[in-house]
Motif scaffolding. Structure first.
Motif, PDB file in Angstrom:
ATOM      1  N   LYS A 289     -12.888  31.804 -71.998  1.00 29.84           N
ATOM      2  CA  LYS A 289     -12.167  32.927 -72.599  1.00 29.84           C
ATOM      3  C   LYS A 289     -13.074  33.599 -73.622  1.00 29.84           C
ATOM      4  N   GLU A 290     -13.182  34.929 -73.524  1.00 29.80           N
ATOM      5  CA  GLU A 290     -14.148  35.646 -74.354  1.00 29.80           C
ATOM      6  C   GLU A 290     -13.487  36.775 -75.127  1.00 29.80           C
ATOM      7  N   ASP A 291     -13.858  36.895 -76.400  1.00 29.62           N
ATOM      8  CA  ASP A 291     -13.288  37.951 -77.252  1.00 29.62           C
ATOM      9  C   ASP A 291     -14.384  38.491 -78.163  1.00 29.62           C
ATOM     10  N   ILE A 292     -14.721  39.783 -77.984  1.00 33.24           N
ATOM     11  CA  ILE A 292     -15.700  40.413 -78.867  1.00 33.24           C
ATOM     12  C   ILE A 292     -15.081  41.605 -79.608  1.00 33.24           C
ATOM     13  N   ALA A 293     -13.744  41.660 -79.593  1.00 34.61           N
ATOM     14  CA  ALA A 293     -12.985  42.684 -80.329  1.00 34.61           C
ATOM     15  C   ALA A 293     -13.062  44.070 -79.712  1.00 34.61           C
ATOM     16  N   VAL A 294     -13.706  44.207 -78.558  1.00 32.67           N
ATOM     17  CA  VAL A 294     -13.681  45.459 -77.809  1.00 32.67           C
ATOM     18  C   VAL A 294     -13.509  45.121 -76.332  1.00 32.67           C
ATOM     19  N   SER A 295     -13.020  46.065 -75.562  1.00 34.93           N
ATOM     20  CA  SER A 295     -12.762  45.818 -74.144  1.00 34.93           C
ATOM     21  C   SER A 295     -14.023  46.075 -73.330  1.00 34.93           C
ATOM     22  N   VAL A 296     -14.549  45.021 -72.715  1.00 30.06           N
ATOM     23  CA  VAL A 296     -15.720  45.153 -71.844  1.00 30.06           C
ATOM     24  C   VAL A 296     -15.537  44.244 -70.635  1.00 30.06           C
ATOM     25  N   PRO A 297     -16.083  44.636 -69.485  1.00 25.99           N
ATOM     26  CA  PRO A 297     -15.980  43.787 -68.287  1.00 25.99           C
ATOM     27  C   PRO A 297     -17.017  42.668 -68.304  1.00 25.99           C
ATOM     28  N   ASP A 298     -16.940  41.804 -67.312  1.00 25.83           N
ATOM     29  CA  ASP A 298     -17.946  40.778 -67.065  1.00 25.83           C
ATOM     30  C   ASP A 298     -18.213  39.875 -68.268  1.00 25.83           C
ATOM     31  N   PRO A 299     -17.432  38.825 -68.448  1.00 22.01           N
ATOM     32  CA  PRO A 299     -17.660  37.889 -69.558  1.00 22.01           C
ATOM     33  C   PRO A 299     -19.091  37.348 -69.551  1.00 22.01           C
ATOM     34  N   ALA A 300     -19.759  37.468 -70.662  1.00 26.58           N
ATOM     35  CA  ALA A 300     -21.170  37.091 -70.732  1.00 26.58           C
ATOM     36  C   ALA A 300     -21.381  35.597 -70.519  1.00 26.58           C
ATOM     37  N   ALA A 301     -20.571  34.754 -71.170  1.00 24.82           N
ATOM     38  CA  ALA A 301     -20.756  33.313 -71.061  1.00 24.82           C
ATOM     39  C   ALA A 301     -20.548  32.831 -69.633  1.00 24.82           C
ATOM     40  N   GLU A 302     -19.435  33.231 -69.024  1.00 24.66           N
ATOM     41  CA  GLU A 302     -19.156  32.827 -67.640  1.00 24.66           C
ATOM     42  C   GLU A 302     -20.266  33.281 -66.699  1.00 24.66           C
ATOM     43  N   THR A 303     -20.699  34.518 -66.865  1.00 25.02           N
ATOM     44  CA  THR A 303     -21.722  35.071 -65.971  1.00 25.02           C
ATOM     45  C   THR A 303     -23.005  34.259 -66.035  1.00 25.02           C
ATOM     46  N   GLU A 304     -23.481  33.972 -67.247  1.00 27.02           N
ATOM     47  CA  GLU A 304     -24.734  33.231 -67.387  1.00 27.02           C
ATOM     48  C   GLU A 304     -24.597  31.788 -66.917  1.00 27.02           C
ATOM     49  N   LEU A 305     -23.471  31.156 -67.228  1.00 28.77           N
ATOM     50  CA  LEU A 305     -23.277  29.762 -66.809  1.00 28.77           C
ATOM     51  C   LEU A 305     -23.198  29.647 -65.291  1.00 28.77           C
ATOM     52  N   LYS A 306     -22.521  30.597 -64.659  1.00 30.43           N
ATOM     53  CA  LYS A 306     -22.423  30.563 -63.195  1.00 30.43           C
ATOM     54  C   LYS A 306     -23.788  30.781 -62.548  1.00 30.43           C
ATOM     55  N   LYS A 307     -24.577  31.694 -63.089  1.00 26.52           N
ATOM     56  CA  LYS A 307     -25.935  31.897 -62.565  1.00 26.52           C
ATOM     57  C   LYS A 307     -26.734  30.609 -62.647  1.00 26.52           C
ATOM     58  N   LEU A 308     -26.640  29.935 -63.793  1.00 32.40           N
ATOM     59  CA  LEU A 308     -27.376  28.689 -63.990  1.00 32.40           C
ATOM     60  C   LEU A 308     -26.910  27.609 -63.020  1.00 32.40           C
ATOM     61  N   LEU A 309     -25.601  27.454 -62.885  1.00 32.26           N
ATOM     62  CA  LEU A 309     -25.050  26.424 -61.995  1.00 32.26           C
ATOM     63  C   LEU A 309     -25.445  26.671 -60.544  1.00 32.26           C
ATOM     64  N   LEU A 310     -25.445  27.918 -60.121  1.00 30.68           N
ATOM     65  CA  LEU A 310     -25.859  28.235 -58.753  1.00 30.68           C
ATOM     66  C   LEU A 310     -27.325  27.883 -58.537  1.00 30.68           C
ATOM     67  N   GLN A 311     -28.167  28.179 -59.522  1.00 29.38           N
ATOM     68  CA  GLN A 311     -29.586  27.838 -59.383  1.00 29.38           C
ATOM     69  C   GLN A 311     -29.792  26.328 -59.336  1.00 29.38           C
ATOM     70  N   LEU A 312     -28.932  25.587 -60.027  1.00 33.81           N
ATOM     71  CA  LEU A 312     -29.041  24.121 -60.019  1.00 33.81           C
ATOM     72  C   LEU A 312     -28.473  23.512 -58.746  1.00 33.81           C
ATOM     73  N   GLY A 313     -27.843  24.339 -57.899  1.00 36.50           N
ATOM     74  CA  GLY A 313     -27.366  23.862 -56.601  1.00 36.50           C
ATOM     75  C   GLY A 313     -25.890  23.526 -56.531  1.00 36.50           C
ATOM     76  N   PHE A 314     -25.102  23.949 -57.526  1.00 39.06           N
ATOM     77  CA  PHE A 314     -23.658  23.719 -57.489  1.00 39.06           C
ATOM     78  C   PHE A 314     -22.959  24.855 -56.729  1.00 39.06           C
TER      79      PHE A 314
END
Length: 301
Positions: A191-216
Motif C-alpha cells: 500500500k502506497e501513499d505519497i499524498a498525491v494521486s499517481v499510477p503505478d506504485p513504485a515499491a510494488e513495481t520495483e519488487l516485482k521486477k526484482l522477483l521476476l529477475q530472480l526467477g519467481f
C-alpha cells in the motif's frame, strides 16, 4: 545565437542530472562530549548540537533528524548520546531513525584556546571524516565557525559517506547467488501513499521486477502463493535541497510463507531530492523498498 545555444544546452544538461533523484544527507547531531566533565560543559555539549543542527538546516545541505525522535531511539536502543563510537550501534541508530550520517564530537580547552572537534560518520559506510575549529571564543560562539566547515564537508564528501544508491540490477547481483526463484509463486501487495494521486506504485513495481529477475512467478492471489510480501510505503515533502524538492519515504515490508508464517520483516527510510516532488517521492520509495529487499529476501532461498 551561439551563446544562447550553449546556455540552453548547459541548462538541459543540468535538468537531466536531476531527472533522477539524488540522496539527501539525513543527519543526526549528537551532543558533543566535554573532555572535562563539568555540568556547564555538558550543557554546552547539548547546546552545540542544537546550534549545529539549526545552522545545517539553514544552509539547506541536509535533512535533520528531530531531537525528540533521536532521543526516543537512543532510549529504545539503550545507547548514550555521548560518544557512540561502536560501529554496530551507529548502524542500529541510523536504521531506526533513518540517519545516513551521524555528527558527534568533543570540546576541550588547551592552554588559552578552546577546541571544537567534529566527527562526521557514515552509518552504513562506516566512513569517518572530521573538522575542527579553535579560538578564544566560548564553545557556543565557535559553532558559527564549525557549521560551515561541516556543511562544506557534507557537500564535497557525501558520495563517500552515503551508501550507494540501489537499483534492480544491483540488488539482483547481491541476491542471485543465494536466492533462486525456481518459478515459485509470490504475491506482492504494498500500500502506497505519497499524498498525491499517481499510477503505478513504485515499491510494488520495483519488487516485482526484482522477483521476476530472480526467477519467481508473480501471482494475483495470496492463496496461490508460496511466499507473500506485504507492506506499506509513505512519502511526504522534506523541504528543499540545492533548491530542488526533496521527499522523505518510509517503507515497511514483511515476508511470509504460504502457511502465513512470518519469515522476515523490516523498515527503511530514504530521503531523496528531484526535479519535482513526485519524482523524489517515487524514487525515495523505490530506494527504500530495494534496500529492504536486499535484507529480507534471503529467507526465500
Amino acid at each position: 545565437m551561439k551563446k544562447v545555444v550553449m546556455i540552453l544546452a548547459a541548462l538541459l544538461s543540468f535538468l537531466c542530472v536531476w531527472a533522477e533523484s539524488v540522496q539527501v544527507p539525513t543527519v543526526a547531531v549528537l551532543p558533543f562530549e566535554a573532555r572535562s566533565r563539568t555540568g556547564a560543559q555538558n550543557a554546552d555539549g547539548k547546546s552545540i548540537a542544537e546550534l549545529l543542527g539549526i545552522a545545517l538546516l539553514e544552509q539547506g545541505c541536509a535533512e535533520l533528524v528531530e531531537r525528540a525522535e533521536l532521543d526516543k531511539a537512543l532510549d529504545e536502543l539503550q545507547l548514550s548520546a555521548i560518544g557512540l563510537t561502536d560501529k554496530s550501534s551507529q548502524l542500529k541508530l541510523g536504521k531506526l531513525i533513518g540517519a545516513k550520517i551521524i555528527i558527534t564530537g568533543s570540546m576541550f580547552k588547551s592552554g588559552e584556546k578552546n577546541y571544537l572537534v567534529a566527527k562526521i560518520i557514515g552509518t552504513e559506510t562506516s566512513r569517518v571524516m572530521g573538522c575542527s575549529v579553535s579560538g578564544t571564543d566560548d564553545f557556543g560562539g565557535m559553532t558559527s565557525e564549525l557549521a560551515p566547515k561541516i556543511a562544506a564537508l557534507l557537500e564535497l564528501q557525501s558520495g563517500k559517506l552515503l551508501p550507494q544508491t540501489q537499483n534492480v540490477k544491483s540488488v539482483y547481483d547481491l541476491l542471485q547467488s543465494t536466492v533462486k526463484g525456481r518459478q515459485r509463486k509470490v504475491f506482492v501487495a504494498v500500500k502506497e501513499d505519497i499524498a498525491v494521486s499517481v499510477p503505478d506504485p513504485a515499491a510494488e513495481t520495483e519488487l516485482k521486477k526484482l522477483l521476476l529477475q530472480l526467477g519467481f512467478r508473480i501471482v494475483d492471489s495470496a492463496d496461490d502463493a508460496e511466499f507473500v510480501i506485504r507492506g506499506e510505503a509513505v512519502a511526504s515533502q522534506a523541504g528543499s535541497y540545492h533548491k530542488f524538492t526533496s521527499a522523505s519515504a518510509r517503507v515497511e515490508l514483511s515476508v511470509s510463507d504460504g502457511k502465513k508464517k512470518l519469515l522476515s520483516t523490516g523498515a527503511s527510510k530514504e530521503t531523496l531530492a528531484g526535479a519535482t516532488y513526485i519524482i523524489a517521492a517515487k524514487d525515495a520509495i523505490s530506494q527504500a523498498a530495494l534496500r529492504l529487499a536486499g535484507e529480507l529476501f534471503p529467507v526465500m532461498k
